[in-house]
Every structure is written in C-alpha cells, then in structure tokens.
Design a protein around this motif. Structure first.
Motif, PDB file in Angstrom:
ATOM      1  N   GLY A 232       5.383   6.186   0.784  1.00  0.00           N
ATOM      2  CA  GLY A 232       4.439   6.161   2.093  1.00  0.00           C
ATOM      3  C   GLY A 232       3.057   6.108   1.808  1.00  0.00           C
ATOM      4  O   GLY A 232       2.434   6.471   2.746  1.00  0.00           O
ATOM      5  N   GLU A 234      -0.756   5.241   1.437  1.00  0.00           N
ATOM      6  CA  GLU A 234      -1.628   4.197   2.568  1.00  0.00           C
ATOM      7  C   GLU A 234      -2.720   3.464   2.198  1.00  0.00           C
ATOM      8  O   GLU A 234      -3.214   4.039   1.044  1.00  0.00           O
ATOM      9  CB  GLU A 234      -1.759   5.032   4.060  1.00  0.00           C
ATOM     10  CG  GLU A 234      -0.580   5.721   4.442  1.00  0.00           C
ATOM     11  CD  GLU A 234      -0.710   6.596   5.706  1.00  0.00           C
ATOM     12  OE1 GLU A 234      -2.163   6.750   6.018  1.00  0.00           O
ATOM     13  OE2 GLU A 234       0.281   6.869   6.445  1.00  0.00           O
ATOM     14  N   ASN A 235      -3.337   2.936   2.925  1.00  0.00           N
ATOM     15  CA  ASN A 235      -4.553   2.372   2.342  1.00  0.00           C
ATOM     16  C   ASN A 235      -5.809   3.106   1.986  1.00  0.00           C
ATOM     17  O   ASN A 235      -6.396   3.045   1.145  1.00  0.00           O
ATOM     18  CB  ASN A 235      -5.332   1.607   3.680  1.00  0.00           C
ATOM     19  CG  ASN A 235      -4.534   0.538   4.078  1.00  0.00           C
ATOM     20  OD1 ASN A 235      -3.577   0.041   3.611  1.00  0.00           O
ATOM     21  ND2 ASN A 235      -5.009  -0.131   5.371  1.00  0.00           N
ATOM     22  N   ILE A 268       3.184  -2.768   2.502  1.00  0.00           N
ATOM     23  CA  ILE A 268       4.010  -2.065   3.463  1.00  0.00           C
ATOM     24  C   ILE A 268       5.397  -2.977   3.730  1.00  0.00           C
ATOM     25  O   ILE A 268       5.237  -4.133   3.318  1.00  0.00           O
ATOM     26  CB  ILE A 268       3.313  -1.925   4.853  1.00  0.00           C
ATOM     27  CG1 ILE A 268       4.146  -1.194   5.802  1.00  0.00           C
ATOM     28  CG2 ILE A 268       2.936  -3.287   5.456  1.00  0.00           C
ATOM     29  CD1 ILE A 268       3.282  -0.518   7.133  1.00  0.00           C
ATOM     30  N   CYS A 276       3.004   2.240   2.447  1.00  0.00           N
ATOM     31  CA  CYS A 276       2.444   1.697   3.791  1.00  0.00           C
ATOM     32  C   CYS A 276       1.116   1.324   3.875  1.00  0.00           C
ATOM     33  O   CYS A 276       0.773   1.143   4.804  1.00  0.00           O
ATOM     34  CB  CYS A 276       2.581   3.042   4.818  1.00  0.00           C
ATOM     35  SG  CYS A 276       4.460   3.696   4.858  1.00  0.00           S
ATOM     36  N   ALA A 277       0.805   0.580   2.571  1.00  0.00           N
ATOM     37  CA  ALA A 277      -0.628   0.110   2.742  1.00  0.00           C
ATOM     38  C   ALA A 277      -0.421  -1.314   3.379  1.00  0.00           C
ATOM     39  O   ALA A 277       0.572  -2.055   3.008  1.00  0.00           O
ATOM     40  CB  ALA A 277      -1.022  -0.169   1.207  1.00  0.00           C
ATOM     41  N   THR A 278      -1.283  -1.607   4.041  1.00  0.00           N
ATOM     42  CA  THR A 278      -1.160  -2.879   4.775  1.00  0.00           C
ATOM     43  C   THR A 278      -1.868  -4.130   4.088  1.00  0.00           C
ATOM     44  O   THR A 278      -2.641  -3.947   3.222  1.00  0.00           O
ATOM     45  CB  THR A 278      -1.930  -2.867   6.248  1.00  0.00           C
ATOM     46  OG1 THR A 278      -3.479  -2.412   6.118  1.00  0.00           O
ATOM     47  CG2 THR A 278      -1.150  -1.879   7.160  1.00  0.00           C
ATOM     48  N   SER A 331      -6.740   1.397  10.252  1.00  0.00           N
ATOM     49  CA  SER A 331      -6.330   2.797  10.209  1.00  0.00           C
ATOM     50  C   SER A 331      -6.659   3.224   8.728  1.00  0.00           C
ATOM     51  O   SER A 331      -5.800   3.342   8.040  1.00  0.00           O
ATOM     52  CB  SER A 331      -4.959   2.965  10.613  1.00  0.00           C
ATOM     53  OG  SER A 331      -4.144   2.206   9.482  1.00  0.00           O
ATOM     54  N   ASN A 333      -6.662   6.642   6.784  1.00  0.00           N
ATOM     55  CA  ASN A 333      -6.396   7.993   6.942  1.00  0.00           C
ATOM     56  C   ASN A 333      -7.155   8.645   5.820  1.00  0.00           C
ATOM     57  O   ASN A 333      -7.196   8.040   4.643  1.00  0.00           O
ATOM     58  CB  ASN A 333      -4.896   8.310   7.163  1.00  0.00           C
ATOM     59  CG  ASN A 333      -4.464   7.777   8.569  1.00  0.00           C
ATOM     60  OD1 ASN A 333      -5.196   7.938   9.493  1.00  0.00           O
ATOM     61  ND2 ASN A 333      -3.128   7.412   8.650  1.00  0.00           N
ATOM     62  N   LYS A 384       2.991  13.349   2.832  1.00  0.00           N
ATOM     63  CA  LYS A 384       3.860  12.424   3.440  1.00  0.00           C
ATOM     64  C   LYS A 384       5.192  12.808   3.680  1.00  0.00           C
ATOM     65  O   LYS A 384       5.729  13.883   3.054  1.00  0.00           O
ATOM     66  CB  LYS A 384       3.979  11.287   2.562  1.00  0.00           C
ATOM     67  CG  LYS A 384       2.651  10.698   1.836  1.00  0.00           C
ATOM     68  CD  LYS A 384       2.073  10.104   2.919  1.00  0.00           C
ATOM     69  CE  LYS A 384       0.635   9.197   2.419  1.00  0.00           C
ATOM     70  NZ  LYS A 384      -0.473   8.980   3.380  1.00  0.00           N
ATOM     71  N   TRP A 397       4.411  -3.848  11.188  1.00  0.00           N
ATOM     72  CA  TRP A 397       2.979  -3.679  11.261  1.00  0.00           C
ATOM     73  C   TRP A 397       2.385  -5.080  11.568  1.00  0.00           C
ATOM     74  O   TRP A 397       3.042  -6.056  11.691  1.00  0.00           O
ATOM     75  CB  TRP A 397       2.807  -3.620   9.802  1.00  0.00           C
ATOM     76  CG  TRP A 397       2.776  -4.852   8.852  1.00  0.00           C
ATOM     77  CD1 TRP A 397       1.734  -5.638   8.637  1.00  0.00           C
ATOM     78  CD2 TRP A 397       3.994  -5.245   8.043  1.00  0.00           C
ATOM     79  NE1 TRP A 397       2.554  -6.782   7.726  1.00  0.00           N
ATOM     80  CE2 TRP A 397       3.827  -6.347   7.426  1.00  0.00           C
ATOM     81  CE3 TRP A 397       5.185  -4.566   7.881  1.00  0.00           C
ATOM     82  CZ2 TRP A 397       4.858  -6.882   6.761  1.00  0.00           C
ATOM     83  CZ3 TRP A 397       6.153  -5.019   7.421  1.00  0.00           C
ATOM     84  CH2 TRP A 397       6.067  -6.357   6.710  1.00  0.00           C
TER      85      TRP A 397
END
Ligand code: X5A
Ligand code: ZN
Length: 668
Positions: A232, A234-235, A268, A276-278, A331, A333, A384, A397
C-alpha cells in the motif's frame, strides 16, 4: 536530441505452456498493450525508433557463466517435458522454445539503447522487452528472467565507452538480486532498489534484500536496498525515498550514465506489488533522474502485471523522457510510519559511506525494523493496512490526465538589446495596460521609481503569468531592473488576483518583503549565507550556508532534503525562481535547480534575473526548454555546521511539513 524507443513484437512470441500459478501473470500482452498505448497516444511517433538486435555470446558472458549460457542455448530444441524439467531447477521462471531467442533480443535491445545514447544519436530512451532481466543471476534464471539485460548493459557501457560510473535505479517492486550480486563488490556501479519485503515474507525471501546489505569490499556503500515492509505504499512514500536517499546519493556519486530497471509492478493495481502509487508518479521519478549524467538515461522494462496500470505507467515514463511537462502528482500524502522506518534504516546503514548522509539519525539500539510500531492512544495513524482489503487488481484509480504541452515553452521578457535564444519566444505586453491595474501597480510598487520601462516590464510579467495560468505558455524568464520589486508585484498579483499558490525560491541574500513572507498563499524558500536573527517560519524558510550558494554540496543537500519535499507537499501552481544579485551560485548548479523545479506546477516556472546578468539568459533558457543541466562533478562533503543547521531546520519544520520527515516517530 530525441528519445529512442526500442521494441520488436518478436519478444511477444513466447508464453507459459503449462500450468504454474507463480508464472501465469507474465504474458505476451504485457508488451503489446504497452506498445499499443504508446502508439495510440502518439508517443511512439515522437520517438526515434531503433531496431533490436541479438546480444552476442560475448556480451551475454559479461554477466553470465559459460555453463549457463550453453544450457540455455539448448532450450530451443527441447521437448515440452524437457523444458519443464529444465525449468524446475530455477525459481519462478518458465522456458519456451523461443525464449532464448527473445532473451538475446531483450539483452540486445538494452545494448542498442546504450549505443544510441552513448553515441549521441538520442538523449535518452526506453526499451520494451520480454523476458525481463533483473532477477537472473550469473548461472541461473529466476523470476521470469533469463539474461540480466541491465547488468549486461552496464558492463557493456563501461567496456565499450569507458563509462566510469553507472547508476542503476531499480524501481520495479521486486528486488533485483541478480543485479545486486553482479555488482556487490564494484564501486563503479551504484545499484539502488526498493522492493516489497515484508520482513523477508515476500518473494524472493532473501536476507540479502534488507537495508543493511550495502555492498562488499570496495563496493561497500554502492548497493542501496530500500525494503518496503508493508503493502500500500503511495506516491508520497516513493518521492520521499527519492528526495531523502536516492537523489542526494546519486548526485554525490555523479554517474556518467543512468540505467533504470523500469518495472511497473510498483504501480497501483499490480497483483504482485499491491502498492498504491499512481502511474503519474513515474513521470516524477523519471524527471528527477533526467538531470543526472547530462541526461543520459536508458530505461529497460522489467515487471508490471496489471495491463492497465502498466500501459499508463509506460506512457508516463516515455512522455517524460520526451520532455513534456510533468503532471502535478495527485494526492501526495505524508509517508507512512513503515516507510519512515525503512527510510531511517537505509539512511543510517549508509551514513558511513555517503557524506550527504553523514548526519542522518542513528537507529535506536533495539532494531526497529522488526518491531511493531505502537501508536499513542488516539493518535492519527498514517500506518498502512487496517482498512478493508481489496484485491489489488480490483483497485480503481483515475486515468492520468492528458499532458498538454503549451504552444510556447519558454517566453522571455528582455530588453531590446538582448537577443532571444533559439527555441524561445520574446514576450512583450503590447495591449494597453488596464488603467486600474496600472495605477494599482504604480501605487504599490513603483512609487519611488515612477518609471515607464519598469511598469511595462511588470505588466508584461503579469500578462505572462496569466498565459501560464491558461497553459498557453509553459515557463518564463525576465531580466529586470530590480528582482525584489518584480518578485513582489508578481507574487502579489498571482496570489490575490489569480488566487494561486506560489512557491518562491530565492537564491542568494537579499530582503524579501514581509507582505510576501507573511502570506500563506506563498511559500518562500531562500538560500543564502545571511545569518540573521530572523527564524524560519512555516511559509518563509531560510537556508543559511556558511559559504553561501557557492557551496555546491551544501546547496544540493538543501535542495533534496528541504526544497523538493516542500515543493511536493505544497503543490504550487506557479514557481517563481529569483536570482538575487551576487548569489555566487555556479552555472551548472543554477541549471540543475532550474531543471529540478520543473517537477512542480506543470513546469510553470518564472525566472527573474537581475538586468546585469544578461550572460545567464542563454543557459537558464536552455534549462527551461528541458535540456539536461551539466553535471555537478563529484561533490565534496558539505560543511558539518551547515549540515547540522539544515538538520535542525528540517526537524523544526517537520510538524508543518510531513515530507521532511526521515525518521519514524518515537515509540513508547
Ligand atoms: C521481473 C519481475 C517477478 C517475479 C515474481 C515471481 N519478476 N513470484 O517482476
Ligand atoms: Zn517485478
């Protein structure tokens, strides 16, 4: 100077011929969907198409044993049973009668890419290959990989072109243990890999993938492992590791060539990575590497098993290599606790080897990496997990927004006697200035210099920022009588009239008027030497270097440790880069900064130079046009007291700016 794209559909012509749940995701469609997406979006057409070739035996032997090569050579003649039997000696890989041919093409494609970049045929490039390479070892196939494409390419570049230092960035979600083993005692190749690890519970379950494996003998410090101990990520987690580990070390290393193990199973939706990185994060990862090694970057496909996120991520990467403005990352975070733990561990493990990390925090005596972090009661958690578990592949996404390049890349506001460099457009505001605005400007900023030239310059700048806002112009540059005054009027206009957030970067000493520094629509970061009583506050951050901006290592430290994370967290819609008189910053550092700042605000950067600095117009414009900055040469250690001051500053600001964190919160 273009971007190479190397692809051949021959590499789609092998597949799994029996049932093996571990291998069923590695399908030919991985290449076809990626390539079709590049064609559909028009990106393929914009690239220089370079043909593949087979790697020769001698080239394969750069990273593999003769016994292994001879064994693989026999596979095209094997029966299905023999292939299955042959496969069984390795882990999570399959053979097919045509895979040897494809593996030679995959390695050869990487070599063609190195040739294209090293001979200057193109600036950078990407190759879409199957089989991938980074798991294969000297004498073993592994993890869908047969020959280690990138390891072979690194040795080839050293041998054929005398390249002294190669940086390998492995952003695939698996640990490229094959690459690590190949170069673990070699200080000329710096290998960086982040990977899903989960304290060794994730494939390939190697103790060797942990953060404390730093390389051996002369190669100690030249192997950097960032284990992800939770899914999970993320960016923000990815970008934080780039800012606080990879980039400072990479700039200190100063590579002559950058190779990317470009796997997109870290995006992701991927069933392997479960991160969950886009897809747009790869635009940033790519962009952040594009000013190293004079822009010489070769991306070689590794993993990526969600066909949708794979294709999107490949497009983001190639589009960035082509020089299009990078998107604002959706997004961002703050990094999660587990990511901060990994960050802290890696930085600490490498502090003995890299001067940029010399002052990194030590690890608590009890090793934190195996300990569960217990949060204080009622504390907001950025940990996470915990929420409903969704199958990675069912994740949805938004498709990354179309990246439109403004018709004008760089608009310049220059006195008539200064020539406009090629590729840029001279910009002047011809329409009559709105009388209301004119009087307002005259009143607020030009009171003591009721000077029509100044007024025209300012109105041109205002018109320019409005065109940037409408995305008709990407970036701007102006030579002005007084940078402070120009900055003041522009910032005031943009924040009040357009109500946008502005990141102001001031290079050098000089007074920044308080109505700018006290406005939260503006974040000011000033780099200089001035030691004043004035303390940094949330929106006015002053970095003081003892020797000022002429201290390249200290400056670079501040750029990665402070400026970039702040920029990412603030997410401005405009960057104003101001060069104060007598800043002392070197040309190449100035160009590096200009290039790096284009990670923000869709590349909308307005550079303000003092009139006398005509000589800088050409090289600044060149960076705004996306040309790679000259490299900084291997950096010396920054001054201890500067680094300590910087660390104190970062600490103080962490409460307000979460991307500045490099350590996990203290546990009870
Ligand atoms: C190149 C790559 C992954 C192998 C996973 C096996 N290999 N479980 O992503
Ligand atoms: Zn992978």
């Amino acid at each position: 100077m273009g971007t190479a794209l190397i692809y051949d559909d021959e590499m789609t012509k092998y597949k799994l011929l029996w049932v093996d749940p571990a291998c069923k995701i590695e399908v030919p469609e991985r290449l076809t969907v990626s390539h079709e997406a590049l064609v559909r979006t028009g990106l393929a057409d914009r690239c220089v198409s370079v043909p593949v070739r087979e790697a020769t035996d001698a080239e394969i032997l750069l990273a593999h044993s003769e016994e292994y090569l001879e064994a693989v050579k026999k596979t095209p003649y094997m029966s299905l049973e023999d292939l299955m039997e042959f496969t069984r000696q390795y882990g999570d890989v399959y053979f097919h009668p045509n895979i040897y041919h494809c593996a030679k093409l995959a390695a050869g494609a990487a070599l063609q890419l190195v040739d294209s970049v090293m001979t200057g045929k193109v600036r950078n490039g990407m190759t879409l290959v199957r089989p991938p390479g980074h798991h294969s070892m000297r004498s073993a196939a592994n993890g869908f990989c047969v020959f280690n494409n990138v390891a072979i390419a690194a040795r080839y570049a050293k041998q054929k072109y005398g390249v002294q230092r190669v940086l390998i960035v492995d952003w695939d979600i698996h640990h490229g243990q094959g690459v690590q083993y190949c170069f673990e005692d070699d200080p000329s190749v710096l290998y960086f890999s982040w990977h899903r690890y989960e304290h060794q519970k994730f494939w390939p379950h190697l103790r060797n993938s942990d953060y404390d494996i730093v390389g051996k003998e002369k190669g100690a410090g030249f192997n950097i492992n960032v284990p992800w101990n939770k899914v999970g990520m993320e960016n923000g987690d990815y970008l934080s590791v780039f800012c606080h580990v990879l980039l400072p070390v990479a700039y200190e290393f100063c590579p002559d060539l950058v190779l990317v193990c470009a796997g997109f199973d870290s995006a992701i939706g991927d069933p392997e990575g479960e991160m969950c990185a886009t897809p747009d994060v790869f635009a940033h990862l790519t962009h952040l590497l594009m000013n190293l090694a004079g822009g010489k970057l070769c991306a070689v496909l590794e993993g990526g098993y969600n066909l949708t996120s794979l294709a999107q991520s490949v497009c983001q990467t190639v589009q960035t290599l082509l020089g299009d403005p990078v998107p604002r990352p959706a997004s961002l975070n703050s990094p999660c606790i587990s990511a901060l733990e990994s960050l802290q561990c890696v930085r600490s493990a490498h502090k003995a080897y890299w001067s940029c990390l010399k002052h990194a925090a030590d690890l608590p005596t009890s090793t934190i990496s195996t300990k569960r972090i217990k949060l204080r009661e009622g504390e907001e958690t950025t940990e996470k997990g915990g929420e409903e578990e969704k199958d990675a592949e069912e994740k949805v996404w938004p498709e990354p927004p179309k990246r439109v390049t403004p018709p004008v890349c760089a608009a310049l506001v220059l006195p008539d006697d200064v020539a406009c460099p090629e590729g840029c457009e001279r910009f002047s505001f011809s329409e009559d200035l709105d009388p209301l605005l004119a009087s307002k400007l005259r009143e607020s900023f030009l009171r003591d210099a009721d000077d029509s030239t100044a007024l025209i310059t300012i109105s041109s700048l205002i018109a320019l920022t409005e065109k940037m806002e409408k995305n008709e112009i990407c970036s701007g540059l102006a030579l002005v009588r007084d940078v402070t005054k120009a900055m003041t009027s522009i910032v005031q206009h943009v924040t009040t009239v357009l109500s946008n957030r502005v990141l102001v970067v001031c290079v050098g000493d000089g007074n920044v008027p308080s109505h700018i520094t006290e406005d939260r629509e503006t974040l000011v970061v000033q780099m200089g030497s001035a030691q004043t009583d004035e303390q940094s506050c949330k929106y006015y951050i002053r970095v003081c270097l003892k020797k000022g901006c002429s201290d390249t290592s200290g400056f670079v430290q501040a750029v990665f440790g402070l400026l970039l994370p702040l920029g990412y967290e603030y997410d401005p819609s405009l960057v104003v880069l101001v060069r104060m008189p007598d800043s002392g910053v070197s040309d190449s550092l100035w160009q590096q900064l200009t290039g790096l700042l284009q990670s923000f605000a869709l590349g909308h950067t307005l550079v303000l130079l003092q009139e006398e600095e005509k000589a800088l117009v050409g090289l600044t414009a060149s960076s705004l046009l996306g040309n790679p900055a000259p490299s900084l040469k291997q950096l010396q250690a920054p001054l201890t007291e500067d680094v300590e001051a910087l660390e104190r500053l970062r600490h103080r600001l962490q409460a307000d700016w979460k991307l500045l964190q490099t350590t996990a919160p203290q546990t009870q």
